[in-house]
Design a protein around this motif. Structure first.
Motif, PDB file in Angstrom:
ATOM      1  N   ALA A   1       0.487   2.322  -7.956  1.00 52.05           N
ATOM      2  CA  ALA A   1       0.429   1.438  -9.123  1.00 52.05           C
ATOM      3  C   ALA A   1      -0.523   0.297  -8.865  1.00 52.05           C
ATOM      4  N   GLU A   2      -0.902  -0.381  -9.961  1.00 52.69           N
ATOM      5  CA  GLU A   2      -1.758  -1.548  -9.814  1.00 52.69           C
ATOM      6  C   GLU A   2      -1.166  -2.713 -10.580  1.00 52.69           C
ATOM      7  N   THR A   3      -1.557  -3.908 -10.165  1.00 48.89           N
ATOM      8  CA  THR A   3      -1.259  -5.107 -10.937  1.00 48.89           C
ATOM      9  C   THR A   3      -2.608  -5.748 -11.249  1.00 48.89           C
ATOM     10  N   ASP A   4      -2.592  -6.905 -11.881  1.00 48.65           N
ATOM     11  CA  ASP A   4      -3.865  -7.552 -12.180  1.00 48.65           C
ATOM     12  C   ASP A   4      -4.576  -8.005 -10.910  1.00 48.65           C
ATOM     13  N   ALA A   5      -3.851  -8.054  -9.785  1.00 49.53           N
ATOM     14  CA  ALA A   5      -4.444  -8.604  -8.564  1.00 49.53           C
ATOM     15  C   ALA A   5      -4.612  -7.569  -7.459  1.00 49.53           C
ATOM     16  N   GLY A   6      -4.172  -6.329  -7.655  1.00 46.47           N
ATOM     17  CA  GLY A   6      -4.319  -5.370  -6.556  1.00 46.47           C
ATOM     18  C   GLY A   6      -3.486  -4.134  -6.789  1.00 46.47           C
ATOM     19  N   TRP A   7      -3.096  -3.482  -5.692  1.00 45.43           N
ATOM     20  CA  TRP A   7      -2.375  -2.228  -5.807  1.00 45.43           C
ATOM     21  C   TRP A   7      -1.130  -2.233  -4.939  1.00 45.43           C
ATOM     22  N   LEU A   8      -0.212  -1.329  -5.273  1.00 48.18           N
ATOM     23  CA  LEU A   8       0.957  -1.111  -4.435  1.00 48.18           C
ATOM     24  C   LEU A   8       1.348   0.360  -4.544  1.00 48.18           C
ATOM     25  N   GLY A   9       2.118   0.835  -3.594  1.00 45.47           N
ATOM     26  CA  GLY A   9       2.518   2.230  -3.678  1.00 45.47           C
ATOM     27  C   GLY A   9       3.132   2.702  -2.383  1.00 45.47           C
ATOM     28  N   GLU A  10       3.271   4.018  -2.315  1.00 38.43           N
ATOM     29  CA  GLU A  10       3.782   4.607  -1.083  1.00 38.43           C
ATOM     30  C   GLU A  10       2.594   5.227  -0.367  1.00 38.43           C
ATOM     31  N   LEU A  11       2.475   4.923   0.914  1.00 40.50           N
ATOM     32  CA  LEU A  11       1.318   5.405   1.678  1.00 40.50           C
ATOM     33  C   LEU A  11       1.314   6.936   1.697  1.00 40.50           C
ATOM     34  N   HIS A  12       0.145   7.506   1.510  1.00 37.60           N
ATOM     35  CA  HIS A  12       0.047   8.970   1.555  1.00 37.60           C
ATOM     36  C   HIS A  12       0.533   9.443   2.920  1.00 37.60           C
ATOM     37  N   PRO A  13       1.458  10.403   2.943  1.00 37.62           N
ATOM     38  CA  PRO A  13       2.083  10.763   4.224  1.00 37.62           C
ATOM     39  C   PRO A  13       1.105  11.308   5.261  1.00 37.62           C
ATOM     40  N   THR A  14      -0.093  11.702   4.840  1.00 39.86           N
ATOM     41  CA  THR A  14      -1.071  12.161   5.839  1.00 39.86           C
ATOM     42  C   THR A  14      -1.581  11.002   6.695  1.00 39.86           C
ATOM     43  N   LEU A  15      -1.403   9.754   6.226  1.00 39.89           N
ATOM     44  CA  LEU A  15      -1.938   8.611   6.963  1.00 39.89           C
ATOM     45  C   LEU A  15      -0.961   8.076   8.009  1.00 39.89           C
ATOM     46  N   LEU A  16       0.339   8.217   7.729  1.00 37.84           N
ATOM     47  CA  LEU A  16       1.350   7.796   8.698  1.00 37.84           C
ATOM     48  C   LEU A  16       2.646   8.486   8.311  1.00 37.84           C
ATOM     49  N   GLU A  17       3.251   9.124   9.292  1.00 40.99           N
ATOM     50  CA  GLU A  17       4.448   9.904   9.007  1.00 40.99           C
ATOM     51  C   GLU A  17       5.579   8.996   8.520  1.00 40.99           C
ATOM     52  N   GLY A  18       6.308   9.471   7.524  1.00 40.58           N
ATOM     53  CA  GLY A  18       7.429   8.688   6.999  1.00 40.58           C
ATOM     54  C   GLY A  18       7.101   8.133   5.625  1.00 40.58           C
ATOM     55  N   ALA A  19       8.058   7.416   5.062  1.00 36.98           N
ATOM     56  CA  ALA A  19       7.868   6.824   3.735  1.00 36.98           C
ATOM     57  C   ALA A  19       7.576   5.341   3.904  1.00 36.98           C
ATOM     58  N   TRP A  20       6.330   4.966   3.698  1.00 36.28           N
ATOM     59  CA  TRP A  20       5.893   3.578   3.921  1.00 36.28           C
ATOM     60  C   TRP A  20       5.439   2.953   2.618  1.00 36.28           C
ATOM     61  N   GLY A  21       5.983   1.807   2.309  1.00 33.10           N
ATOM     62  CA  GLY A  21       5.494   1.057   1.167  1.00 33.10           C
ATOM     63  C   GLY A  21       4.305   0.214   1.603  1.00 33.10           C
ATOM     64  N   VAL A  22       3.255   0.212   0.777  1.00 30.67           N
ATOM     65  CA  VAL A  22       2.073  -0.577   1.112  1.00 30.67           C
ATOM     66  C   VAL A  22       1.600  -1.310  -0.140  1.00 30.67           C
ATOM     67  N   PHE A  23       0.966  -2.443   0.077  1.00 33.87           N
ATOM     68  CA  PHE A  23       0.385  -3.156  -1.053  1.00 33.87           C
ATOM     69  C   PHE A  23      -0.750  -4.033  -0.570  1.00 33.87           C
ATOM     70  N   GLU A  24      -1.632  -4.387  -1.481  1.00 28.65           N
ATOM     71  CA  GLU A  24      -2.704  -5.335  -1.153  1.00 28.65           C
ATOM     72  C   GLU A  24      -3.091  -6.070  -2.427  1.00 28.65           C
ATOM     73  N   LEU A  25      -3.020  -7.386  -2.366  1.00 27.76           N
ATOM     74  CA  LEU A  25      -3.310  -8.216  -3.531  1.00 27.76           C
ATOM     75  C   LEU A  25      -4.425  -9.185  -3.185  1.00 27.76           C
ATOM     76  N   ASP A  26      -5.322  -9.395  -4.131  1.00 28.16           N
ATOM     77  CA  ASP A  26      -6.395 -10.358  -3.949  1.00 28.16           C
ATOM     78  C   ASP A  26      -5.853 -11.749  -4.298  1.00 28.16           C
ATOM     79  N   VAL A  27      -5.957 -12.666  -3.339  1.00 24.25           N
ATOM     80  CA  VAL A  27      -5.285 -13.958  -3.520  1.00 24.25           C
ATOM     81  C   VAL A  27      -5.855 -14.732  -4.695  1.00 24.25           C
ATOM     82  N   ALA A  28      -7.177 -14.724  -4.837  1.00 24.17           N
ATOM     83  CA  ALA A  28      -7.784 -15.494  -5.937  1.00 24.17           C
ATOM     84  C   ALA A  28      -7.383 -14.893  -7.283  1.00 24.17           C
TER      85      ALA A  28
END
Lengths: 764, 331
Positions: free
Chosen positions: A627-654
């Protein structure tokens, strides 16, 4: 650089101890890393057990093939019998003796009188390594023949010493010399200075020494001196000892003289075997394409134009300022020497030595800039020593230069110096300080800089520093007297702190990950042309890689729970010279999408921002949980990148901050009570909660204060492909109490709108 | 009826009641609507009897009330005693995370200088050679300009090697007085080992105003060092060299582990080298167009990792970048 204190005291007379010298020097002149104790322990009259001895008799030990039985005159009426394992001496030799009771460095107890294979041995004839004066153990030390037996050995050799390990800053190459340290010590400890001033040996011949300098820019001065009938051999013990304490290896008397004098005057010298120079002449020039030189270390060096060379007119014989050539090296067969006491400019030397990865004691000095005037006293001292130690006969000398630089003259305002230092240093004291440091100050405060400081001191502020460093430990601790203050964080800096605090409160720990990553999802990300390694090659445009790696470290360590965030910059290509640097807030957490969403909700809520989340697709995220917000994205990391269910997000501060209101306006939610109602509607499975809430708000209008999904239910009662969504609704008006009829009307509007838009059926 | 006997019986029953239920039963029996007393009061005709009966009723009510309160309190005490828990048993559930150690030190330093009236300037990490070297008076051929020491993006662009370019940018943008600190990442081509990482953090300080002295610099650094290492520390300043300051100094603080007696942390010198500083070189004023006769100033640039390592005595700098929670949770 290593400064043996007994050697230093030859040039400066002061009562200050080695540690006092070190302290004064380190505050006002140069870092002194430590004071090293060298030689034999100076305790309990230990030095009294070391004397000069003369061997009166030496014969084979009756019971041991490899030992000698010696009778040694140590100044007493009766000779001393000593058993010795060395054979490099005979009757008449002057030797160093340790008497019973002597403590040697590295020996557990004092020497004792004892029986060796049935013969009494009263002491020890010493090798240099046994008293810390050198590395050699192949034979005992042989001293000059003129010495009286019984003379305290400490008068002859630096038997006890302390060595200052100094590291001058790069503006003070003059302190890479005994003389330089002595000048500072004399000025700082009010000592008397006695610089080496040997009687110049007079030349027996006046044969010309031919030197041509083609590049005065690289070699402003070249003093060449010829010597005949040189006897190359080992150096005397005192010279070997000094070089050893100064951290240098003794090679032969001629080479040792060049190294010794370099240490004294800071101006490196070189000795050529003159017979190996074609025609005996010297030409200083830049290298030609394709030229090579085999240097002293045996390596063939490929030269490029720009490298400065010493040639004999035909071929290169030395890499100027860095290392001599092997072919013209002084050897045991050498009888004719050409001594080089030159001056080289720093520019270019560093380039050549870096290219060849060849740093030497010489290049280390030249690349910082050596006083061209130092070449003359260095040549004089070296000549004297070659005559005295190698029996050399001076045979001609030449000093080629393009005019030596003038000493800079700077005007000092003593009141300006006091004002900048923040300490009233009387003008007389400033004058005295400068004069002790070899500056000349005239009545109009025109200050003439000594030649060995000419590169460093060219402006008034540089002279102020000379005063400041000497009075540094008297400078009072004050604070600026302020007329204006503006101490505050900017709104963005405050916001960043609050973001950090929110996530820490939510159980996230802060990670720091590299700005440089192996690769980046953005193909236009900035790449270092010459990275340190493939791991640190690209300036990241996202924090994701670092956070995934940080999570992996913690998985491997078995840590839990793992919740990490980073608030740092990314570097977005801008099409201009400098990238756009953006602050990003990224996170990774166990618990999959929900955990990421929870963190993002906490961030938005703490920031008083409405959270509007939309489904998107991103390659690194789970295709159904991105998903995305007006400032960035969030979601569950694709399992090929790291085993398990990982929540990840990145928002632009400005971006996150952009819609923040300057201030929050009060709404009256207290005076008139709210009406709370729950409704549940059945909708098709694919209708998203966000869309439902949006329609609810649209239909609810001003009286709907809050709408929140609190339950989603799947089950038989709802039907296949359908779900029940339960909403909590709050109705409230700021200016009156809503009647039940008014609330019901709003609720009906909402239900109708949901039915129209999503075919929603009211369930409760 | 015998009021006195009734009262005696009631008071005896009150005294005998051993629970709130029992006292309630006593209340009903002696004071309830159908109690002998209530019935008698209803029947009363003369004032004398009324006064006597009411006085007895009040005494019984008082006794019942007091006993009831007593029993309630005893029952509450009993219940609370039963509710005792093992207070030493942790419950968890509100685990906080941890700010990175460098962030904590960064905030500490920022707060010291905010208190002294400085602004915090963010600076930028990718810089031009103009701001990273030229404006800071690095001579041509200075070792830092070599690609062996510095990470270049192209000939004129690099990853800043110190936070000092923010000095030049700040001075270019405004006239004095300037009081700023700038903290952030800097980059050097250092192979990672226990005491080097190619990325680390510096704090840069700059004060330019009329009448700023070397004493103001040493006084400010003394204040900062005591804030970081303890009020009882001593400070010492030694001469040094940097291209962008003149005079230049190096700041030392008395060892916080041995207080100067000599130990492994201070390498038996009693002093710990913290970082460089100095009076802003007039060349910098020339570069940004300040009047160096009117203004003077000081600057310093210190490594935050070094402060962290010294203060917390961890042996390997690389831990700060590994992000192992076992490390992070200690701070």
């Amino acid at each position: 650089m290593k400064v043996p204190v007994t050697w230093l005291r030859e040039y400066v007379e002061t009562a200050a101890s080695a540690h006092e010298l070190a302290r004064r020097l380190s505050i006002s002149a140069t870092e002194v890393e430590r004071v090293i104790d060298a030689g034999v322990p100076d305790v309990d009259g230990n030095l009294g057990h070391f004397v000069v001895g003369r061997v009166l008799a030496a014969e084979a030990h009756p019971n041991a093939d490899r030992l000698q039985l010696c009778q040694v005159d140590v100044g007493n009426p009766d000779p001393q019998q000593i058993v010795c394992g060395a054979w490099n001496f005979g009757v008449g030799a002057t030797v160093a003796v340790g008497l019973p009771g002597a403590r040697l460095p590295g020996f557990p107890g004092p020497l004792e009188e004892r029986l060796l294979r049935g013969e009494v041995s009263r002491g020890m004839i010493l090798a240099e390594d046994e008293v810390g004066l050198g590395p050699d153990h192949s034979g005992i030390m042989l001293l000059s023949d003129g010495l009286e037996p019984g003379t305290p050995l400490g008068d002859v050799l630096p038997l006890v010493d302390q060595v200052l390990d100094v590291t001058p800053t790069m503006n003070r190459p003059d302190l890479l010399s005994m003389v330089g340290i002595a000048r500072e010590a004399a000025a700082l400890c009010d000592g008397g200075l006695r610089l080496p001033d040997p009687e110049e040996p007079s030349a027996t011949g006046a044969e010309p020494v031919e030197v041509a300098v083609e590049d005065f820019g690289g070699c402003p001065r070249y003093i060449g001196r010829g010597f005949r009938n040189v006897r190359v051999g080992p150096s005397p013990q005192w010279l070997r000892a000094r070089l050893h304490l100064a951290g240098m290896r003794s090679i032969s008397n001629v080479v040792d003289v060049t190294n010794y004098v370099m240490h004294v005057w800071g101006s490196p010298l070189h000795a050529f075997d003159r017979s190996k120079l074609a025609g005996g002449r010297i030409v200083v020039r830049r290298a030609r394409p394709g030229e090579t030189l085999r240097t002293l270390d045996g390596t063939v060096r490929e030269l490029v134009p720009g490298d400065l060379l010493i040639t004999d007119g035909e071929r290169a014989v030395a890499l100027a300022a860095i290392m001599g050539g092997l072919d013209s090296e002084v050897s045991e067969q050498t009888t004719e020497v050409l001594l080089e006491a030159a001056n080289f400019e720093p520019i270019g030397i560093l380039r050549t030595s870096e290219r060849l990865s060849l740093r030497t004691e010489g290049s280390n000095r030249w690349e910082k800039g050596v006083d061209p005037y130092a070449a003359a006293p260095a040549a004089a001292l070296a000549s004297r020593m070659l005559v005295d130690l190698a029996g050399a006969e001076p045979a001609g000398s030449v000093d080629v230069n393009d005019g030596l630089p003038k000493r800079p003259v700077v005007t000092l305002r003593p009141e300006r110096a006091s004002a900048l230092i923040g300490l009233d240093v009387p003008a007389d004291e400033q004058r005295a300080i400068l004069e002790r440091l070899d500056f000349v100050v005239d009545d109009g405060w025109r200050v003439t800089v000594p030649t060995f400081r000419a590169r460093d001191v060219t402006r008034e502020i540089d002279v102020v520093e000379e005063v400041a460093r000497v009075v540094l430990d008297r400078v009072p601790l004050t604070m600026p007297l302020r007329r204006a203050v503006a101490g505050h964080l900017t709104p963005e800096q405050l916001f960043r702190r609050s973001l950090e605090d929110v996530l820490v409160g939510a159980g996230f720990s802060e990670a720091y990950t590299w700005s440089l990553t192996p690769s980046d999802p953005d193909p236009s990300a900035l790449r270092l042309p010459d990275p340190m390694s493939g791991e640190h090659a690209v300036l990241r445009t996202t924090l994701r890689h670092g956070l995934v790696e940080a999570a992996r470290v913690n998985v491997d360590a078995g840590n839990e729970p793992i919740r990490l965030f980073e608030l740092a910059r990314v570097y977005l290509p801008s099409g201009e010279q400098l990238p756009r640097e953006r602050w990003r807030l990224g996170g990774i957490t166990e618990g999959g999408f929900a955990a990421a969403r929870g963190a993002v909700e906490a961030i938005y809520e703490a920031s008083h921002l409405p959270l509007d989340v939309r489904r998107i697709t991103l390659g690194h995220l789970h295709p159904g949980k991105a998903a995305e917000t007006d400032a960035g994205w969030l979601g569950e990391l694709h399992p090929t990148l790291l085993e398990g269910a990982w929540g990840v997000f990145e928002l632009d501060v400005a971006d996150l901050m952009a819609p923040l209101p300057e201030r929050i306006l009060y709404e009256d939610v207290i005076t008139f009570p709210a009406v709370r109602q729950d409704v549940a509607v059945a909708v098709d499975e694919e209708v998203e909660a966000g869309a439902i809430v949006a329609v609810v708000h649209e239909a609810g209008g001003a009286e709907l204060r809050e709408a929140r999904v609190f339950d989603v239910y799947h089950g038989e009662q709802v039907g296949e492909g359908r779900k029940s969504v339960a909403l909590h609704l709050v109705f409230q008006a700021p200016d009156r109490t809503l009647t039940d009829e008014e609330a019901a009307a709003v609720r009906d509007r909402i239900v109708a709108a949901l039915a129209e838009r999503f075919g929603a059926e009211l369930r409760a | 009826m015998d009021v006195e006997a009734l009262e005696q019986a009631a008071l005896a029953a009150v005294a005998a009641a051993s629970s709130t239920d029992a006292i309630e039963a006593v209340r009903v029996e002696y004071l309830g609507r159908k109690s002998e007393l209530k019935l008698a009061l209803r029947e009363v005709r003369d004032r004398e009897t009324g006064i006597t009966l009411n006085a007895a009723r009040e005494r019984i009510e008082g006794a019942v009330g007091a006993r009831e309160a007593e029993l309630e309190r005893a029952e509450l005490d009993r219940r609370l005693a039963e509710e005792s828990v093992d207070v030493t048993l942790p419950v968890g559930g509100h685990e906080r995370g941890h700010l990175h150690l460098i962030t904590q030190i960064r905030r500490e330093v920022e707060d010291v200088f905010l208190g002294l009236g400085y602004r915090v300037v963010d600076g930028r990490e990718v810089e031009t050679t103009r701001y990273n070297f030229d404006g800071l008076n690095f001579p041509p051929g200075h070792p830092a300009r070599s690609p062996l020491a510095t990470l270049f993006l192209d000939e004129d662009t690099l990853l800043r090697t110190e936070t000092s370019p923010s000095q030049v940018r700040t001075m270019e943008a405004q006239q004095p007085p300037v009081y700023i600190v700038s903290l952030g990442r800097v980059y050097r081509r250092d192979t990672p080992d226990a005491t080097h990482t190619p990325v680390f953090h510096q704090v840069e300080g700059l004060a330019v105003d009329e009448g700023i002295t070397l004493g103001d610099l040493t006084g400010t650094l003394d204040f900062l060092l005591k804030a970081l290492f303890g009020a009882e520390r001593r400070t010492e300043f030694r001469t040094h060299y940097f291209p962008f300051t003149e005079p230049s100094i190096e700041a030392y603080v008395s060892c916080h582990v041995c207080d100067g007696a000599g130990c492994a942390v201070c390498r038996h010198s009693g002093w710990i080298e913290v970082g460089g500083a100095g009076m802003v070189d007039p060349k910098l004023y020339e570069f940004v167009g300040y009047d160096s006769e009117r203004y003077s100033g000081f600057a310093f640039g210190w490594g935050l990792e070094r402060i962290a390592m010294l203060r917390h005595e961890f042996p390997d700098l690389r831990e700060l970048w590994r992000n192992d929670l076992r490390f992070a949770r200690q701070f």
